[in-house]
Write a protein that holds these residues in place. Structure first.
Motif, short mmCIF file in Angstrom:
data_model
loop_
_atom_site.label_atom_id
_atom_site.label_comp_id
_atom_site.label_asym_id
_atom_site.label_seq_id
_atom_site.Cartn_x
_atom_site.Cartn_y
_atom_site.Cartn_z
N GLY A 82 -2.76 -1.66 -13.73
CA GLY A 82 -1.40 -1.64 -14.28
C GLY A 82 -1.08 -0.32 -14.93
N THR A 111 -0.44 2.28 -12.22
CA THR A 111 0.87 2.05 -11.60
C THR A 111 1.99 2.51 -12.51
N GLY A 162 3.89 -2.30 -13.75
CA GLY A 162 2.65 -1.70 -14.26
C GLY A 162 2.40 -2.05 -15.71
N GLN A 175 -1.25 -6.38 -8.98
CA GLN A 175 -0.20 -6.27 -9.99
C GLN A 175 0.41 -7.66 -10.23
#
Length: 767
Positions: free
Chosen positions: A305, A308, A275, A220
């Motif tokens: 991303g 997330t 994210g 990330q």
């Protein structure tokens, strides 16, 4: 289950032998294990529909330590992806690396990597999970740096190791805090707990530490830079790394802990913010790249991303989209990476600007790539389309930041459609490219994996009720924390998600058409940003570490024994003194009413002899004063009714003084080797250490946490040990093994000295 998790390590041990026996068929032989594991894990499909399955194996029953495995929808999804895709990766590697001199070593590491990932997703205990977590970092480091003769491969492997292990240290602290918060290291008990963890005082610290570990593992922002650099690994590694292992570990842990930690705003806001930023960053960098593996790597960053962000949104629809996107991405990314390796293997280049018109010489590769890219772009009838529609619908109904998240997602989707065109259209259509090798179709072993994965994605898209009923319902319930009612279909009518998807398709195709003109500008922008971005910060940090290491080596590890002693005394007594003052303070009682004049005389004699020994330039005077100090201590023992200790002290001091005097004849003349400043500095540290230890002794006399054991020795020395000399009884009877150990050490030392003296004497008699 225990054998299933550990079987990869066991087969890794036998891999070199099997390689000699199986030869070019080694990939097919080793693939039997993950295929068997996939079949075994499939037997849990019906069981997880009714709830999690906890399997417990006694490890150390006497200490109540066991190995527990948690099988629910989420862990089973990952286990099937790891073993299923791992089957085709092992077959693929046998063809891709055929004839490689280190092929056996590759399979050893790859099987260990697969087993580590299985252990991670199936472990119920937090500590066991962390052990497997670190094993994935170590084995991925060896895989990324597999071509160890290549400097770039070693450099990229170290970068991935440093970033993920640094995050792993933070994760360890976070998991320990989570265990303290819940009172258990069992994931099953943590997830079953009804206690609101977001109100706990450790919640913020635990979330930050856990996310530091998961963000570094799953690349990330701002830790995304290590993942594209991991493309230095052979393509089978990249395909497995990006589709089902390693980078998905962080996503797995976030999804696993979401039911417990997702109630707090910190958790959801951080996951949505980071994210979304990672999603757009990955899509932007993918569209601006020219290497096919780099393009796919950055598109993985985009997908990580997205996953997330969906966990952070946290709604039922978002969790459904999360599981569907997870499965869809694993299928098409595994296929695309293996196809990218086929292109590299058969054309001799990874640069898509040199490719073109390959559909005639590589028709099967072109067909599979077209379908896999459709799933990447989120187009029907592939399963990626269903996942994309669910994601857009979930963001429209997001409780917070709906407009911002939707805008970033649509923008990223436009770029990813362009990326899909770069992968599926640019290499295979248009004018024939000038490749280093004459292209031809890849061998069967390199195409079976992408073909099967793409067919599965197509079947799941056309018949979505199959994965929904088999596993996805249980997986969504595991992530959300309770059963979720949803319905998957390829067509939901004309609605807002479909219109947004169509808009992203149109703009994405326009971006693909304009790519040859805008790519140089994108490359220049990305290059300029890279010079001041997170990766540049990483290299600056590594340079700073080198500078600090060089400084502390010169200052602290310079080979001067005096410096070592100075630092140890200052640090040890400094920390001890601070702790004493902070926790206790200088509160002790010192009653001198019963002291006698001769006791004061002995004390002054001790101080005077120590001061004289420290300040004199005469070695003989120093030795004599140290003898006075030792005899003063012996006199103290005698005055306080310890004549045996006094006699021992007298004998030791007499022998020491005699030995030192004999040694003095061999030493050179006294020379001042230190400056006045250094001597005063050493004096200050010595006085500081003496004061601290004195205060600690006085404080110990005033503090008693437990009842003194001395009364036990006084009462039992004569009845139990038949001795009235309590000190002797303690040494000989009550602490007999301790005394025996000390005697044993002294005997070994004496034998060593005798051996050296005898050896030296024999050397002197040799002609």
């Amino acid at each position: 289950m225990l054998l299933a998790v550990l079987s990869g390590f066991l087969l890794a041990i036998a891999a070199p032998f099997l390689h000699r026996v199986a030869g070019k068929y080694i990939g097919w032989v080793l693939a039997l294990l993950p295929a068997s594991l996939a079949v075994y894990f499939s037997t849990f499909l019906s069981q997880v529909q009714d709830g999690p399955v906890l399997l417990e194996y006694q490890w150390l029953p006497g200490l109540d330590i066991s190995l527990n495995f948690l099988v629910d929808g989420l862990s089973l999804t990952f286990a099937l992806l790891i073993s299923g895709i791992g089957t085709f990766i092992l077959i693929y590697a046998g063809s891709y690396l055929a004839g490689h001199k280190y092929l056996a070593r590759f399979y050893v590491i790859m099987l260990s990597f697969m087993a580590s990932m299985l252990g991670l997703v199936l472990s119920d205990n937090l500590i066991t999970l962390f052990v497997f977590w670190e094993l994935t970092s170590i084995t991925s480091y060896m895989l990324i740096g597999f071509n160890h003769e290549d400097l770039d491969a070693r450099k990229c492997a170290l970068q991935g190791l440093f970033v993920t292990v640094a995050g792993g240290l933070a994760l360890m602290a976070g998991l320990i805090m989570l265990a303290i918060m819940t009172g258990s290291y069992s994931l099953a008990e943590i997830l079953a707990s009804s206690e609101p963890l977001h109100q706990h005082v450790f919640y913020t610290g635990a979330v930050l530490c856990i996310l530091a570990g998961t963000f570094t593992k799953s690349a990330q922002v701002p830790f995304h830079f290590w993942l594209p650099n991991a493309m230095a690994a052979p393509t089978p590694v990249s395909a497995f790394l990006h589709s089902a292992t390693m980078v998905k570990a962080g996503v797995y842990l976030m999804a696993r802990l979401n039911p417990s930690l997702g109630e707090g705003e910190l958790w959801s806001l951080m996951l949505m913010g980071f994210g979304a930023a990672t999603m757009f960053t990955g899509a932007w960098l993918a569209f601006g790249s020219t290497g096919i593996k780099k393009i796919l790597a950055y598109s993985t960053v985009m997908a990580l991303g997205t996953l997330t962000m969906l966990i952070g949104v946290g709604t039922e629809l978002a969790m459904t989209a999360f599981i569907c996107f997870l499965v869809a991405h694993s299928l098409y990314k595994g296929a695309l990476f293996m196809l990218a390796g086929a292109l590299d293997h058969e054309t001799g280049t990874k640069d898509i600007t040199l490719m073109g018109g390959l559909r005639k010489s590589m028709p099967a590769t072109a067909t599979i790539a077209a379908f896999a890219a459709l799933s990447l772009a989120g187009l029907p009838p592939l399963f990626g389309f269903i996942a994309k529609e669910l994601m857009l619908e979930a963001l429209i109904d997001a409780p917070v930041w709906s407009g911002v998240l939707l805008f970033v997602t649509v923008a990223s989707a436009m770029l990813i459609v362009g990326v899909a065109g770069l992968v599926a259209i640019k290499p295979f259509f248009g004018a024939k490219g000038d490749t280093p090798k004459t292209p031809h179709e890849a061998p069967f072993g390199m195409l079976i994996g992408p073909a099967v994965l793409t067919i599965i994605a197509l079947v799941f898209g056309l018949l979505p009720f199959i994965p929904e009923n088999a596993l996805l319902t249980a997986a969504v319930a595991s992530v959300y924390g309770s059963p979720v009612d949803f319905y998957l279909a390829l067509w939901h009518g004309i609605n807002a998600p479909l219109m947004l998807s169509a808009a992203s398709l149109v703009v994405g195709l326009l971006l693909f058409k304009a790519w040859p003109r805008i790519q140089p500008t994108l490359y220049a922008i990305n290059y300029a940003g890279g010079r001041v971005g997170p990766e540049a910060g990483y290299f600056k940090f590594m340079e700073w570490i080198t500078v600090v290491a060089s400084w502390q080596t010169r200052m602290l590890q310079n080979g001067v024994l005096g410096i070592y002693m100075l630092v140890m005394v200052a640090v040890t007594f400094g920390l001890a003194g601070y702790t004493m003052l902070d926790q206790y303070g200088v509160h002790f009682t010192l009653n001198l009413a019963d002291s006698h004049f001769y006791e004061w005389g002995i004390a002054l004699l001790l101080v005077a002899s120590a001061a004289f020994a420290s300040g004199t330039h005469s070695r003989l005077g120093s030795v004599a004063s140290m003898g006075v100090l030792g005899f003063g201590v012996a006199l103290t023992f005698i005055l306080f009714s310890a004549p045996d200790l006094g006699i021992t002290q007298l004998l030791v001091e007499t022998l020491t003084v005699i030995l030192l005097v004999l040694v003095l004849f061999k030493l050179p003349e006294f020379v001042n080797l230190s400056t006045p400043f250094q001597r005063y500095r050493d004096l200050a540290v010595a006085i500081f250490g003496g004061v601290v230890i004195t205060l600690m002794i006085l404080a110990v006399l005033d503090i008693q946490y437990f009842e003194s054991i001395s009364s036990y020795y006084v009462e039992n020395s004569a009845p139990l040990a038949y001795g009235r000399n309590i000190v002797n009884v303690i040494l000989v009877d009550f602490r007999a093994l301790d005394t025996l150990g000390e005697i044993f050490v002294l005997a070994l030392a004496a034998l060593g000295v005798f051996s050296m003296l005898k050896l030296k004497a024999e050397d002197q008699h040799k002609p």
